[in-house]
Design a protein around this motif. Structure first.
Motif, short mmCIF file in Angstrom:
data_model
loop_
_atom_site.label_atom_id
_atom_site.label_comp_id
_atom_site.label_asym_id
_atom_site.label_seq_id
_atom_site.Cartn_x
_atom_site.Cartn_y
_atom_site.Cartn_z
N SER A 170 -7.04 17.73 -13.85
CA SER A 170 -8.45 17.90 -13.47
C SER A 170 -8.63 19.04 -12.48
O SER A 170 -9.74 19.50 -12.23
CB SER A 170 -9.00 16.59 -12.88
N LEU A 171 -7.53 19.53 -11.89
CA LEU A 171 -7.59 20.68 -10.98
C LEU A 171 -7.10 21.96 -11.65
O LEU A 171 -6.83 22.95 -10.99
CB LEU A 171 -6.69 20.43 -9.75
N ASP A 172 -6.90 21.90 -12.99
CA ASP A 172 -6.33 23.04 -13.73
C ASP A 172 -4.94 23.40 -13.24
O ASP A 172 -4.59 24.59 -13.13
CB ASP A 172 -7.25 24.27 -13.66
N ILE A 173 -4.18 22.38 -12.90
CA ILE A 173 -2.78 22.57 -12.49
C ILE A 173 -1.92 21.71 -13.41
O ILE A 173 -2.25 20.55 -13.69
CB ILE A 173 -2.58 22.14 -11.01
N THR A 174 -0.81 22.29 -13.91
CA THR A 174 0.12 21.51 -14.74
C THR A 174 1.20 20.92 -13.85
O THR A 174 1.89 21.66 -13.14
CB THR A 174 0.77 22.41 -15.82
N LEU A 175 1.34 19.59 -13.91
CA LEU A 175 2.42 18.92 -13.19
C LEU A 175 3.66 19.03 -14.09
O LEU A 175 3.83 18.26 -15.03
CB LEU A 175 2.07 17.45 -12.92
N VAL A 176 4.50 20.02 -13.81
CA VAL A 176 5.66 20.32 -14.65
C VAL A 176 6.73 19.24 -14.48
O VAL A 176 7.21 18.66 -15.45
CB VAL A 176 6.22 21.72 -14.29
N ASP A 177 7.09 18.95 -13.23
CA ASP A 177 8.06 17.89 -12.94
C ASP A 177 7.95 17.51 -11.48
O ASP A 177 7.29 18.21 -10.70
CB ASP A 177 9.50 18.31 -13.31
N PHE A 178 8.57 16.41 -11.10
CA PHE A 178 8.57 16.00 -9.70
C PHE A 178 9.68 14.99 -9.46
O PHE A 178 10.21 14.41 -10.40
CB PHE A 178 7.22 15.39 -9.26
N LYS A 179 10.01 14.83 -8.18
CA LYS A 179 11.07 13.90 -7.79
C LYS A 179 10.47 12.87 -6.83
O LYS A 179 9.73 13.23 -5.91
CB LYS A 179 12.18 14.68 -7.09
N ILE A 180 10.76 11.60 -7.08
CA ILE A 180 10.29 10.56 -6.17
C ILE A 180 11.46 9.65 -5.81
O ILE A 180 12.50 9.67 -6.48
CB ILE A 180 9.14 9.71 -6.78
N GLU A 181 11.28 8.89 -4.74
CA GLU A 181 12.30 7.94 -4.32
C GLU A 181 11.63 6.59 -4.05
O GLU A 181 10.48 6.55 -3.62
CB GLU A 181 13.00 8.44 -3.05
N PHE A 182 12.38 5.54 -4.29
CA PHE A 182 11.85 4.19 -4.10
C PHE A 182 12.69 3.44 -3.07
O PHE A 182 13.83 3.80 -2.80
CB PHE A 182 11.88 3.41 -5.42
N GLY A 183 12.08 2.39 -2.52
CA GLY A 183 12.81 1.53 -1.59
C GLY A 183 12.34 0.11 -1.79
O GLY A 183 11.41 -0.16 -2.57
N LYS A 184 13.01 -0.83 -1.08
CA LYS A 184 12.65 -2.24 -1.22
C LYS A 184 12.15 -2.80 0.10
O LYS A 184 12.66 -2.43 1.16
CB LYS A 184 13.88 -3.04 -1.66
N ALA A 185 11.16 -3.67 0.02
CA ALA A 185 10.69 -4.43 1.18
C ALA A 185 10.24 -5.77 0.65
O ALA A 185 9.47 -5.83 -0.32
CB ALA A 185 9.53 -3.72 1.88
N ASP A 186 10.71 -6.84 1.27
CA ASP A 186 10.37 -8.20 0.84
C ASP A 186 10.56 -8.40 -0.66
O ASP A 186 9.68 -8.96 -1.34
CB ASP A 186 8.91 -8.54 1.21
N GLY A 187 11.65 -7.87 -1.19
CA GLY A 187 11.97 -8.07 -2.60
C GLY A 187 11.13 -7.27 -3.57
O GLY A 187 11.30 -7.38 -4.78
N GLN A 188 10.22 -6.44 -3.04
CA GLN A 188 9.35 -5.65 -3.91
C GLN A 188 9.81 -4.19 -3.91
O GLN A 188 10.32 -3.71 -2.88
CB GLN A 188 7.93 -5.74 -3.32
N ILE A 189 9.60 -3.48 -5.02
CA ILE A 189 9.95 -2.06 -5.06
C ILE A 189 8.70 -1.23 -4.77
O ILE A 189 7.65 -1.41 -5.40
CB ILE A 189 10.59 -1.70 -6.41
N LEU A 190 8.82 -0.34 -3.78
CA LEU A 190 7.68 0.50 -3.38
C LEU A 190 8.07 1.97 -3.47
O LEU A 190 9.24 2.32 -3.26
CB LEU A 190 7.29 0.23 -1.92
N LEU A 191 7.07 2.80 -3.71
CA LEU A 191 7.28 4.25 -3.68
C LEU A 191 7.42 4.68 -2.22
O LEU A 191 6.60 4.31 -1.38
CB LEU A 191 6.07 4.94 -4.33
N GLY A 192 8.48 5.45 -1.92
CA GLY A 192 8.71 5.90 -0.54
C GLY A 192 8.73 7.41 -0.44
O GLY A 192 8.11 8.10 -1.25
N ASP A 193 9.43 7.91 0.58
CA ASP A 193 9.66 9.34 0.76
C ASP A 193 8.35 10.14 0.81
O ASP A 193 7.47 9.81 1.59
CB ASP A 193 10.62 9.83 -0.34
N GLU A 194 8.24 11.19 -0.01
CA GLU A 194 7.06 12.08 0.02
C GLU A 194 6.74 12.53 -1.39
O GLU A 194 7.58 12.42 -2.29
CB GLU A 194 7.37 13.31 0.88
#
Ligand code: CDP
Length: 238
Positions: A170-194
């Motif tokens: 919607s911003l006329d930008i192509t999201l080519v690729d990206f890196k994410i990291e996850f972590g756990k809190a109270d048994g749940q998986i959450l998106l972390g890092d940046e």
């Protein structure tokens, strides 16, 4: 939320994590350092930290509104965000919509080839081993996560990709690729890092121009000016 910054817990290549006086809440500070090639190229660019912090905060908030669990709580100054403390999972989860970077250096595929369905790869997060690529069997053999957690990570990564791809489109930008990291809190998986210009590959949909860390990696121009322009384009939706 009045909160006191505590001891430094961990200093990465571009961010520092501090304890706070609140149980279960850390403070992530985005520094002005920029590095590439496993730290082989390094610089300090004034204001780069605050630009990445602003974009990360914006994208975490957008993902949260779309139902993705993240560690993000709130920004407390232009480069510092409060986050839920997580038990980090040592996986670099990479989602690719267009072939670029290490994929075209490693495999016989031309840069710019659309990848439909998107390609998800996971690397073992360990700079001393140069983040080797894993597969499902290796992840389970190394006991990095169990089979249910692995399935959840993949499901979340694909959902995050769909949400972010549409947003950038919607911003006329192509999201080519990206890196994410996850972590756990109270048994749940959450998106972390940046999620920032340091961790995504973004191409202007019209001109194909790089709007991310490739400008720095390959000395393609004024990286700070590009980061500022793309941050304004992204956060104009605030
Ligand atoms: O960037 P490079 O070609 O070295 O690696 P890649 O595997 O093509 O990276 C895919 C995406 O993940 C790019 O958007 C990188 O910026 C990002 N990435 C990252 O943020 N941190 C890493 N350690 C590796 C990749």
């Amino acid at each position: 939320m009045a909160i006191q910054k505590g001891d430094l817990l961990y200093a990465g290549k571009a961010k520092s994590v501090f304890r706070t006086d609140r149980e279960g809440i850390f403070l992530v500070e985005f520094r002005d350092d920029i590095t590439a090639f496993d730290g082989g190229k390094k610089d300090v660019l004034a204001k780069k930290g605050s630009l990445n912090a602003r974009v990360s905060a914006f994208l975490f908030s957008h993902l949260k509104e779309c139902g993705i669990p993240t560690h993000f709580i709130e920004m407390i100054d232009e480069r510092s965000m409060l986050v839920r403390s997580l038990d980090m999972i040592p996986l670099e989860v990479i989602v690719r919509n267009v072939a670029a970077g290490s994929m075209v250096r490693t495999y016989p595929i031309a840069e710019g080839t659309p990848l439909n369905p998107p390609v998800l790869v996971m690397d073992y997060k360990d700079d001393s081993r140069h983040d080797p690529m894993l597969n499902d069997d290796l992840i389970l053999a190394l006991k990095i996560v169990n089979a249910d957690e692995l399935a959840r990570i993949k499901e979340l990564a694909h959902s995050i990709n769909r949400i972010l791809f549409q947003f950038f489109e919607s911003l006329d930008i192509t999201l080519v690729d990206f890196k994410i990291e996850f972590g756990k809190a109270d048994g749940q998986i959450l998106l972390g890092d940046e999620i920032s210009m340091d961790s995504m590959r973004l191409w202007d949909a019209g001109t194909g121009e790089s709007l991310d860390k490739d400008v720095y990696r390959f000395s393609k121009g004024d990286v700070l000016a590009v980061y500022r322009r793309v941050a304004e384009r992204i956060c104009a939706r605030e």
